[in-house]
Design a protein around this motif. Structure first.
Motif, PDB file in Angstrom:
ATOM      1  N   SER A  99      11.008 -11.013  -3.820  1.00 39.41           N
ATOM      2  CA  SER A  99      12.086 -10.803  -5.058  1.00 39.41           C
ATOM      3  C   SER A  99      12.160  -9.600  -5.972  1.00 39.41           C
ATOM      4  O   SER A  99      11.681  -9.542  -7.026  1.00 39.41           O
ATOM      5  N   VAL A 100      11.867  -8.557  -5.070  1.00 44.69           N
ATOM      6  CA  VAL A 100      11.491  -7.381  -5.643  1.00 44.69           C
ATOM      7  C   VAL A 100      12.743  -6.411  -5.341  1.00 44.69           C
ATOM      8  O   VAL A 100      13.422  -6.423  -4.387  1.00 44.69           O
ATOM      9  N   SER A 101      13.298  -5.648  -6.259  1.00 50.20           N
ATOM     10  CA  SER A 101      14.509  -4.756  -5.853  1.00 50.20           C
ATOM     11  C   SER A 101      13.972  -3.328  -6.114  1.00 50.20           C
ATOM     12  O   SER A 101      12.833  -3.131  -6.527  1.00 50.20           O
ATOM     13  N   MET A 102      14.754  -2.420  -5.169  1.00 46.92           N
ATOM     14  CA  MET A 102      14.179  -1.147  -5.175  1.00 46.92           C
ATOM     15  C   MET A 102      15.413  -0.176  -5.553  1.00 46.92           C
ATOM     16  O   MET A 102      16.587  -0.401  -5.222  1.00 46.92           O
ATOM     17  N   ILE A 103      15.166   1.001  -6.681  1.00 41.71           N
ATOM     18  CA  ILE A 103      16.565   1.885  -6.832  1.00 41.71           C
ATOM     19  C   ILE A 103      16.004   3.111  -6.518  1.00 41.71           C
ATOM     20  O   ILE A 103      14.739   3.461  -6.617  1.00 41.71           O
ATOM     21  N   ASN A 104      16.905   4.042  -6.010  1.00 42.23           N
ATOM     22  CA  ASN A 104      16.731   5.405  -5.459  1.00 42.23           C
ATOM     23  C   ASN A 104      17.366   6.327  -6.495  1.00 42.23           C
ATOM     24  O   ASN A 104      18.492   6.572  -6.707  1.00 42.23           O
ATOM     25  N   ILE A 105      16.333   7.129  -6.968  1.00 41.74           N
ATOM     26  CA  ILE A 105      16.946   8.184  -7.978  1.00 41.74           C
ATOM     27  C   ILE A 105      16.936   9.427  -7.457  1.00 41.74           C
ATOM     28  O   ILE A 105      16.110  10.129  -6.675  1.00 41.74           O
ATOM     29  N   VAL A 106      18.019  10.122  -7.340  1.00 42.10           N
ATOM     30  CA  VAL A 106      18.485  11.195  -6.470  1.00 42.10           C
ATOM     31  C   VAL A 106      18.867  12.405  -7.394  1.00 42.10           C
ATOM     32  O   VAL A 106      19.578  12.167  -8.607  1.00 42.10           O
ATOM     33  N   GLY A 107      18.736  13.537  -7.327  1.00 41.08           N
ATOM     34  CA  GLY A 107      19.219  14.872  -8.236  1.00 41.08           C
ATOM     35  C   GLY A 107      18.457  15.953  -7.858  1.00 41.08           C
ATOM     36  O   GLY A 107      17.614  16.117  -7.136  1.00 41.08           O
ATOM     37  N   SER A 108      18.998  16.862  -8.396  1.00 40.10           N
ATOM     38  CA  SER A 108      18.586  18.420  -8.171  1.00 40.10           C
ATOM     39  C   SER A 108      17.055  18.655  -8.704  1.00 40.10           C
ATOM     40  O   SER A 108      16.815  18.025  -9.955  1.00 40.10           O
ATOM     41  N   PRO A 109      16.222  19.569  -8.417  1.00 36.34           N
ATOM     42  CA  PRO A 109      15.003  19.962  -9.056  1.00 36.34           C
ATOM     43  C   PRO A 109      15.503  20.325 -10.753  1.00 36.34           C
ATOM     44  O   PRO A 109      16.565  20.798 -10.854  1.00 36.34           O
ATOM     45  N   GLY A 110      14.840  19.523 -11.693  1.00 34.65           N
ATOM     46  CA  GLY A 110      14.955  20.093 -12.871  1.00 34.65           C
ATOM     47  C   GLY A 110      16.207  19.313 -13.462  1.00 34.65           C
ATOM     48  O   GLY A 110      16.424  19.344 -14.586  1.00 34.65           O
ATOM     49  N   ALA A 111      16.572  18.196 -12.966  1.00 30.98           N
ATOM     50  CA  ALA A 111      17.546  17.425 -13.261  1.00 30.98           C
ATOM     51  C   ALA A 111      17.092  16.302 -14.533  1.00 30.98           C
ATOM     52  O   ALA A 111      17.663  15.692 -15.184  1.00 30.98           O
ATOM     53  N   GLY A 112      15.645  16.239 -14.550  1.00 28.72           N
ATOM     54  CA  GLY A 112      15.044  15.284 -15.364  1.00 28.72           C
ATOM     55  C   GLY A 112      14.730  13.991 -14.876  1.00 28.72           C
ATOM     56  O   GLY A 112      14.635  12.924 -15.464  1.00 28.72           O
TER      57      GLY A 112
END
Length: 217
Positions: free
Chosen positions: A31-44
């Motif tokens: 019962s665990v969800s996982m999200i994937n945060i993507v973006g350029s270096p320095g995007a915060g």
């Protein structure tokens, strides 16, 4: 030679897709969800994740973080300093995280004591778009200083993102950044994507995103 190259790429992607589904199933059983945060270096990305976790705590959500970097532990130390369970994943040159890496390290967490795992992927708008890693949501970050042309230049990333978060939005008055054009170009590629505008340093700035996230997971 050309056929061989195409065949190898297909094998890698198909193998990764199978592993992606295995990770999803393992997390679903807990019962665990996982999200994937993507973006350029320095995007915060790291700042966004920390602000996100602080908001999620108000909903009694327990979160762990997988911190992806080519080398180093700078961001992982920052997250650990906030008392958040974190595992550092160094790719040692690879420009993305693959599902097998997640499968190997997900056991480092006590999944019975978590509701959500957040992955901070390698700073890159190209390769991470091609590899699902067990996530239920892919979230693309685009900071105002990067420019509003990134959706057109890197269409695959934004076509696959369930949500696009425009970060450092308080800086828009200092840059030529057309947020309406970003939204238009994103929705052309993925009409189901949600757009959020966030001042990463403002407390509570992720509240609208949180409301959407909780409904999705």
């Amino acid at each position: 030679m050309i056929k061989m190259e195409i065949k190898v790429v297909r094998q890698i992607l198909e193998w990764n897709e199978d592993c992606h589904k295995e990770v999803q199933e393992e997390l679903r059983e807990k019962s665990v969800s996982m999200i994937n945060i993507v973006g350029s270096p320095g995007a915060g990305k790291t700042t966004f994740i920390l602000n996100l976790i602080n908001e999620l705590k108000k909903y009694d959500k327990k979160v762990g973080v997988i911190e992806g970097d080519i080398e180093g532990t700078i961001d992982a130390k920052r997250i650990k300093g906030e008392g958040i369970p974190v595992v550092q994943l160094n790719t040692q040159g690879a420009c993305h995280i693959e599902a097998m890496s997640i499968k190997h390290i997900i056991g480092e967490f006590d999944l019975d004591d978590l509701d959500l795992v957040i992955v901070e992927n390698i700073g890159n708008l190209v390769c991470p778009a091609e590899f699902d890693i067990g996530e239920v949501l892919k979230i693309a970050l685009l900071s105002v200083p990067e420019g509003d042309d990134k959706v057109v230049k890197y269409p695959l990333m934004f076509s696959k993102a369930d949500a696009v978060v425009i970060t450092k939005y308080d800086m828009i008055k200092y840059f030529k950044f057309d947020d309406n054009e970003v939204e238009k170009q994103t929705l052309l590629r993925n009409p189901y994507s949600k757009i959020f505008k966030v001042d990463s340093l403002k407390e509570g700035g992720t509240k609208k995103f949180i409301n959407w996230l909780l409904k999705k997971i």
